[in-house]
Design an enzyme around this catalytic site. Structure first.
Site, short mmCIF file in Angstrom:
data_model
loop_
_atom_site.label_atom_id
_atom_site.label_comp_id
_atom_site.label_asym_id
_atom_site.label_seq_id
_atom_site.Cartn_x
_atom_site.Cartn_y
_atom_site.Cartn_z
N CYS A 172 0.84 -1.20 0.00
CA CYS A 172 0.00 0.00 0.00
C CYS A 172 0.87 1.25 0.00
CB CYS A 172 -0.91 0.00 1.23
SG CYS A 172 -2.06 1.38 1.28
N ARG A 215 -12.92 1.35 -4.25
CA ARG A 215 -12.38 1.38 -2.89
C ARG A 215 -11.70 2.71 -2.59
NH1 ARG A 215 -7.92 -0.27 0.38
NH2 ARG A 215 -8.66 -1.44 2.19
#
Length: 507
Positions: free
Chosen positions: A326, A422
């Protein structure tokens, strides 16, 4: 403060409130716990915990809803070890619902989706299968699919010396088969397979159609695994299975299909969960499907969490930008060190009875110990489980290492398949990457990895003098768990160092 004739009073360790009340953001590696008093064996440590308001897990482990982590096989394996898997939604609503339905219909120990080929398939197709999947034993059915009449079996023994690889499998398949009736227990089916000395035992219905498969190689491997214990089961007696959904209008229909498929709990999957979109989806889900627990997130602070709790969420997913793949903190300048995020969020959520899932930053059993002692009820793992046999995708070799692909749901590759929702990317004209794609090493089976890891976690709790997660919760709030912040040098000292070379094995 001077005491005892002027001697200064030094603290030997600090409570979590002292550590996390400062202006710094800490990761798991920044913190080290102090040992407690041991008066019990590690085996008695109870790691059962709440996933959500109404769901308890024997094992506090959750697989992440990522398209390189959780589909049917992972969901089944996680339930088998006492945890739960959340099926990703980077697919059509129908595909996701089918994954959930298939997972809930499976029985631990059996292959519910064995590879089947038509009689007209060629030996070269089996060669290709072996290169991609690592095995060459297949079932031959009338139409090449499951729930079709079984005609034969092909193993490596049938094709090893076939020079013309364009030969149809109908010419080489074995038709002298040993089968068992669909629904036969694992113990009884195992006995039949062992006695037959065959490599495969198809389970067929009254029409001779394939329903499941039991493999000798799986039996042999399972005999070397730790005992799994009781699986995670829902009120329907079937495996517990979770799924992720987004916050778009179309996700309301997706949620309905998941409920019809038997899903037990859903996660609203957003990189930043403190939004009007998620609050509206929580309200809708709780009203339309009151029997399904809804977990909100992701959040990293108590004020974010409070907004979701106020609209009725049953659990919280905590972590922003702490996953290995991430890049949210780098790209968007938002997030928090995961140890701080877990402590600050759980401190508020636990008071009102909302369980916290620590999502991200889990690289070893020590990180799990820290997450659970800082207030999390369960831990969600992505990279830790990626590369296992149950993770989606095929193995491949690179520089002699057996690997699988692993990517963040914020990577451009994943967003192109639909995960941009998302990151609210479906409401924007441009996609911005908040993750990367890469590879991870083969980790073997979840059925071995998780039980061994949980035993290491139990040893960590034993060293802390804690017999359960609930005991850790009480000790944390009372300040009886002491800890310190580690310098960079202390972190190096706490790991392997000073060697020219070494091999690091998990167990």
């Amino acid at each position: 403060m001077a005491q005892n004739g002027g001697a200064r009073d030094y603290r030997d360790g600090w409570a979590a409130a002292d550590i996390f009340g400062r202006e710094f953001s800490y990761t798991y590696d920044d913190i080290i716990m102090h040992p407690g008093y041991i008066d019990f064996p590690a085996d008695v440590v109870d790691l059962s915990s709440q996933l959500s308001k109404n769901i308890t897990l024997r094992t506090p482990c959750v697989s992440s809803p990522m398209d390189t982590v959780t589909e049917t096989s992972m969901a089944v394996a996680m339930a088998a070890v006492g945890g739960i898997g959340f099926v990703h939604y980077n697919n059509s609503a129908e595909e996701q619902a089918n994954m959930v339905k298939n997972a809930k219909s499976q029985r631990v120990g059996f292959v519910s989706e064995p590879v089947c080929l038509r009689p007209s398939a060629t030996v070269s197709e089996i060669d290709s299968l072996k290169a991609r999947k690592g095995f060459s034993s297949v079932l031959i059915t009338e139409d090449g699919t499951l729930n079709s009449k079984l005609l034969g079996i092909v193993t490596s023994r049938d094709i090893d010396f076939v020079s013309d690889r364009k030969t149809e499998v109908a010419e080489v398949m074995t038709t002298d088969l040993v089968t068992a009736t669909a629904g036969t227990s694992f113990e009884d089916a195992s006995a039949v397979l062992i006695k037959s000395k065959k490599s495969l035992l198809p389970l067929v219905d009254d029409n001779g159609e394939v329903v499941e498969l039991l493999c000798r190689t799986d039996l042999k491997r399972r005999s070397t695994y730790p005992k799994l214990g009781a699986p995670s089961l829902g009120k329907d007696g079937k495996l517990l299975v979770g799924a992720a959904v987004g916050t778009r209008e179309s996700d309301r229909q997706r949620l309905g299909l998941l409920v019809e498929a038997g899903v037990n709990v859903v996660i609203l999957d957003s990189a930043q969960g403190n939004s009007i979109y998620q609050k509206e989806m929580i309200s809708y889900a709780k009203k339309a499907h009151p029997d399904i627990d809804v977990i909100g997130g992701n959040v990293a602070s108590s004020h974010q969490a409070r907004n979701l709790i106020e609209v009725g969420v049953d659990g919280l997913r905590v972590g922003m930008g702490s996953g290995s793949i991430c890049t949210t903190q780098e790209v968007c300048a938002v997030g928090r060190g995961q140890a701080t995020a877990v402590y600050q969020t759980a401190r508020m959520a636990n008071v009102v009875g909302i369980p916290v899932i620590a999502d991200g930053g889990i690289s070893n059993s020590g990180h799990i110990v820290k997450a659970l002692t800082l207030g999390a009820s369960t831990v969600m793992m992505g990279s830790f489980l990626a590369g296992t046999e149950e993770a989606p995708g095929d193995y491949f070799y690179q520089d002699g290492r057996r690997l699988k692909a692993y990517r963040g749901m914020g990577s451009l590759e994943a967003q192109a398949k639909g995960s941009d929702t998302r990151y609210l990317g479906d409401k924007s004209q441009m996609r911005i990457a908040q993750g990367v794609s890469g590879t991870v090493a083969d980790k073997g089976s979840v059925l071995r990895l998780v039980p061994f890891t949980m035993h290491a976690v139990k040893q960590g709790f034993q060293d802390l003098g804690l017999q359960s997660i609930s005991a850790a919760r009480g000790a944390l709030s009372c300040g009886n768990i002491t800890m310190e912040v580690r310098t960079g040098a202390a972190q190096i000292e706490g790991g392997v160092h000073g060697l020219v070379s070494y091999e690091k094995k998990r167990f």
